[in-house]
Design a protein around this motif. Structure first.
Motif, mmCIF file in Angstrom:
data_model
loop_
_atom_site.group_PDB
_atom_site.id
_atom_site.type_symbol
_atom_site.label_atom_id
_atom_site.label_comp_id
_atom_site.label_asym_id
_atom_site.label_seq_id
_atom_site.Cartn_x
_atom_site.Cartn_y
_atom_site.Cartn_z
ATOM 1 N N GLN A 78 19.015 3.244 58.753
ATOM 2 C CA GLN A 78 18.558 4.900 58.287
ATOM 3 C C GLN A 78 17.158 5.488 59.120
ATOM 4 O OE1 GLN A 78 18.725 5.797 53.894
ATOM 5 N NE2 GLN A 78 16.442 5.949 54.318
ATOM 6 N N ARG B 183 19.458 10.147 57.754
ATOM 7 C CA ARG B 183 20.715 10.194 58.400
ATOM 8 C C ARG B 183 21.044 8.614 58.477
ATOM 9 N NH1 ARG B 183 21.553 8.486 63.761
ATOM 10 N NH2 ARG B 183 19.757 9.034 65.128
ATOM 11 N N HIS C 220 16.572 12.235 60.337
ATOM 12 C CA HIS C 220 17.597 13.344 60.652
ATOM 13 C C HIS C 220 17.002 14.561 61.865
ATOM 14 C CE1 HIS C 220 20.681 16.500 60.616
ATOM 15 N NE2 HIS C 220 21.561 15.763 60.228
ATOM 16 N N GLN D 184 17.036 18.030 59.725
ATOM 17 C CA GLN D 184 16.473 18.103 58.322
ATOM 18 C C GLN D 184 15.166 17.655 57.969
ATOM 19 O OE1 GLN D 184 19.595 16.098 56.195
ATOM 20 N NE2 GLN D 184 21.403 17.895 56.278
ATOM 21 N N PRO E 110 22.667 7.202 47.514
ATOM 22 C CA PRO E 110 23.000 8.412 48.739
ATOM 23 C C PRO E 110 21.971 8.391 49.652
ATOM 24 C CG PRO E 110 23.065 9.024 46.109
ATOM 25 C CD PRO E 110 22.549 7.475 46.375
ATOM 26 N N PHE F 157 17.769 13.475 51.579
ATOM 27 C CA PHE F 157 17.764 14.565 52.359
ATOM 28 C C PHE F 157 16.639 14.594 53.412
ATOM 29 C CE2 PHE F 157 16.116 18.690 53.385
ATOM 30 C CZ PHE F 157 17.050 19.434 53.902
ATOM 31 N N TRP G 92 21.077 23.983 45.947
ATOM 32 C CA TRP G 92 19.633 23.211 45.717
ATOM 33 C C TRP G 92 19.316 24.097 44.494
ATOM 34 C CZ3 TRP G 92 17.167 19.218 47.512
ATOM 35 C CH2 TRP G 92 17.579 18.826 48.871
ATOM 36 N N ARG H 139 23.601 21.036 51.279
ATOM 37 C CA ARG H 139 23.711 19.737 50.502
ATOM 38 C C ARG H 139 25.320 19.074 51.065
ATOM 39 N NH1 ARG H 139 21.157 18.008 46.359
ATOM 40 N NH2 ARG H 139 23.011 17.455 45.249
ATOM 41 N N LYS H 140 25.164 17.932 51.213
ATOM 42 C CA LYS H 140 26.566 17.515 51.790
ATOM 43 C C LYS H 140 27.764 17.672 50.529
ATOM 44 C CE LYS H 140 25.214 13.538 54.495
ATOM 45 N NZ LYS H 140 25.110 12.179 54.988
ATOM 46 N N SER H 141 27.324 17.730 49.229
ATOM 47 C CA SER H 141 28.013 17.821 47.864
ATOM 48 C C SER H 141 28.665 19.502 48.114
ATOM 49 C CB SER H 141 27.542 17.682 46.794
ATOM 50 O OG SER H 141 26.485 18.272 46.465
ATOM 51 N N GLY H 142 27.973 20.248 48.781
ATOM 52 C CA GLY H 142 28.276 21.642 48.806
ATOM 53 C C GLY H 142 27.808 22.636 47.736
#
Length: 544
Positions: A192, A179, A195, A198, A173, A176, A236, A230-233
């Motif tokens: 990579q 990007r 970001h 972030q 993954p 955080f 934290w 978070r991308k997963s929704g």
């Protein structure tokens, strides 16, 4: 011999109408919707409808491997075996053999269940009766092929992962604060990068934790930042923050199977010696075996769990309790023979602490004359960098083929010897470097401040907030060891001289954390062994 579906009713007329059990499985679910499994079950349902087999039950394992290397069990496959033994169906239907198994052990279990219960097995639109020798032989060959395909795929993935690690390419993954950019035509990873929004938020997580904030407070702060979603929704939590703070990828390092393999092909979020020092200070605090993360997340007492019982030893901390007069006291958790009013203790320790922070002793304890620690850190960091560079060079040579000599520039045996000698030294140097980075920014700020009291409590006139109780507790741990002794006699209420003893950093008796019960037991055993050994030398008997 196997039977085609259209002839099944002729071969087994006594089993008509063939109640069916459907099974579908996939190893990776990229969509999160189980689309692949849905397609398999749709094919199975169409087959049953075509030949009039009523479907009794449906079983599905989404995102679960069937190989022997799987990391989680297939719950629905286990339920399928139960349904077969209960004869809830007369035929089991799947898309292909590899959906059932990629492991011979699982094939044998399914074969035994079908054989013992008289249930037929169907895949690839072919039906097998596992009570027949020829059908068992054919399905066993398919099972062997499915297992071999899984092993071959795994070998390719492992080789690719190893090569990517050696090249410093990112894996897993996206951390955080970073990007990834991909080629729009080929889909291949370009690189990579930090970001834009972030990166600074991520960097502040280390700064905050180093400044005494708890994992829970950092998680709450992140959940309040729209850019930190978070991308997963998912929200934290302490666990996610802890995992982020431990990730060496933020130092620009590439790890493979938990071991350092070289610099990563991405920029470090925590840059240079200062960033590395910050990272190691955080690790030191996270690794403290006496740290109770859950309780420290919502602390309400300044010295509860920090002040030690002078009578019982440095493995026993005092905890907050409500006692006589409904007043909060700190009381010994082991013998219950030592207690002191919390407000008296807090005021005494805070007053002494702020006075000590103004003294030359504080500067000498954290910043020795001549900055010897800084020089030691610099030398240690330089040695660590050279050892890592030597290891990187060895791995590069092991991958280069010398056309003139007709062999690799460094043999596999030579690389193994190099890694065996360097990796322990690198780990030892990293641990020692972590121990040397022990001056958090908020402690240094207190020592450097003209008036530590304003930093500690805040300045109302200027609207500057003081330290949070979490930060104050971390300062106390870094600066002073507080030991409380019981009163001279029962019933004494006043604060007697000598009941509170403070050992400052750099002085005998200072301990940054209390010792664990296991460490205490080991120390007692070592002392007993020393007494016994001394007695043996004297030719006498020891009392232990």
């Amino acid at each position: 011999m196997p039977v085609a579906p259209e002839y099944l009713h002729l071969v087994y007329p006594d089993l008509v109408p063939f109640p069916a059990l459907l099974y579908g499985r996939n190893s990776v679910d990229f969509t999160g919707k189980g689309a692949s499994v849905d397609d398999q079950l749709h094919e199975g349902q169409a087959l049953c409808d075509e030949f009039g087999w009523p479907v009794e039950d449906v079983f599905r394992d989404t995102g679960v491997s069937a190989s022997r290397h799987r990391k989680k069990e297939r719950k629905d496959f286990e339920e399928l075996l139960v349904a077969i033994r209960q004869q809830r169906g007369r035929i089991v239907v799947a898309f292909e053999a590899s959906r059932y198994y990629r492991d011979l052990e699982q094939y044998v279990r399914l074969r035994a269940a079908c054989h013992d219960s008289g249930v037929l097995l169907c895949y690839n639109r072919t039906i097998y009766d596992l009570s027949k020798r020829e059908d068992r032989k054919l399905t066993a060959q398919d099972a062997l092929a499915a297992e071999d395909e899984a092993e071959s795929t795994r070998d390719r993935l492992l080789r690719t992962a190893r090569l990517n690690a050696e090249a410093g390419k990112p894996n897993g993954p996206v951390p955080f604060g970073y990007r990834r950019k991909y080629d729009p035509d080929t889909g291949e990873l370009i690189g990579q990068f930090l970001h834009e929004e972030q990166a600074e938020i991520a960097r502040q997580c280390w700064v905050k934790f180093d400044g005494g904030h708890s994992l829970m407070s950092i998680a709450r702060w992140l959940n309040e930042q729209p850019a930190a979603a978070r991308k997963s929704g998912t929200k934290w939590t302490e666990i996610y923050v802890r995992l982020m703070l431990r990730n060496e990828a933020y130092l620009g390092r590439r790890l493979h199977k938990g071991k350092y393999v070289g610099p990563g092909a991405w920029p470090a979020l925590l840059e240079g010696p200062e960033g590395e020092a910050l990272f190691y200070r955080v690790q030191k605090r996270l690794n403290d075996p006496t740290r109770t993360t859950r309780k420290d997340s919502e602390v309400a007492h300044l010295l509860s769990g920090i002040a030690l019982c002078g009578g019982c030893g440095d493995h026993v901390a005092l905890k907050a309790h409500m006692m006589s007069g409904n007043r909060p006291y700190l009381r010994c958790e082991e013998a219950w023979d030592t207690a002191l009013r919390e407000d008296w203790l807090d005021a005494y320790v805070e007053s002494a602490l702020l006075a000590w922070l103004k003294s030359p002793a504080a500067r000498e304890a954290f910043f020795p004359t001549g900055d010897a620690k800084a020089k030691e850190r610099e030398a240690l960091a330089d040695r660590l960098a050279k050892m890592r560079a030597q290891l990187d060079e060895g791995r590069t040579l092991a991958a280069e083929f010398d056309e003139e000599l007709g062999e690799f520039r460094l043999s596999a045996m030579g690389l193994a010897r190099l890694e065996k000698s360097l990796l322990p030294l690198i780990k030892k140097a990293e641990d020692k470097l972590a121990e040397s980075h022990d001056v958090p920014a908020h402690v240094a700020g207190l020592i450097a401040a003209p008036d530590p009291g304003l930093v500690w409590s805040g300045d109302e006139e200027r609207g500057e907030p003081g330290l949070s109780i979490e930060q104050k507790r971390e300062v106390i741990r870094k600066v002073v060891t507080v030991r409380i002794y019981r009163a001279s006699r029962p019933g004494v209420k006043k604060l007697e001289p000598g009941r509170i003893q403070l050992s400052w950093r750099g002085e005998p008796g200072y301990r940054e954390r209390r010792i664990t019960n296991l460490e205490h037991a080991r120390m007692q055993q070592e002392e007993a062994d020393r007494v016994l050994q001394a007695a043996r030398h004297r030719g006498g008997r020891a009392r232990v």
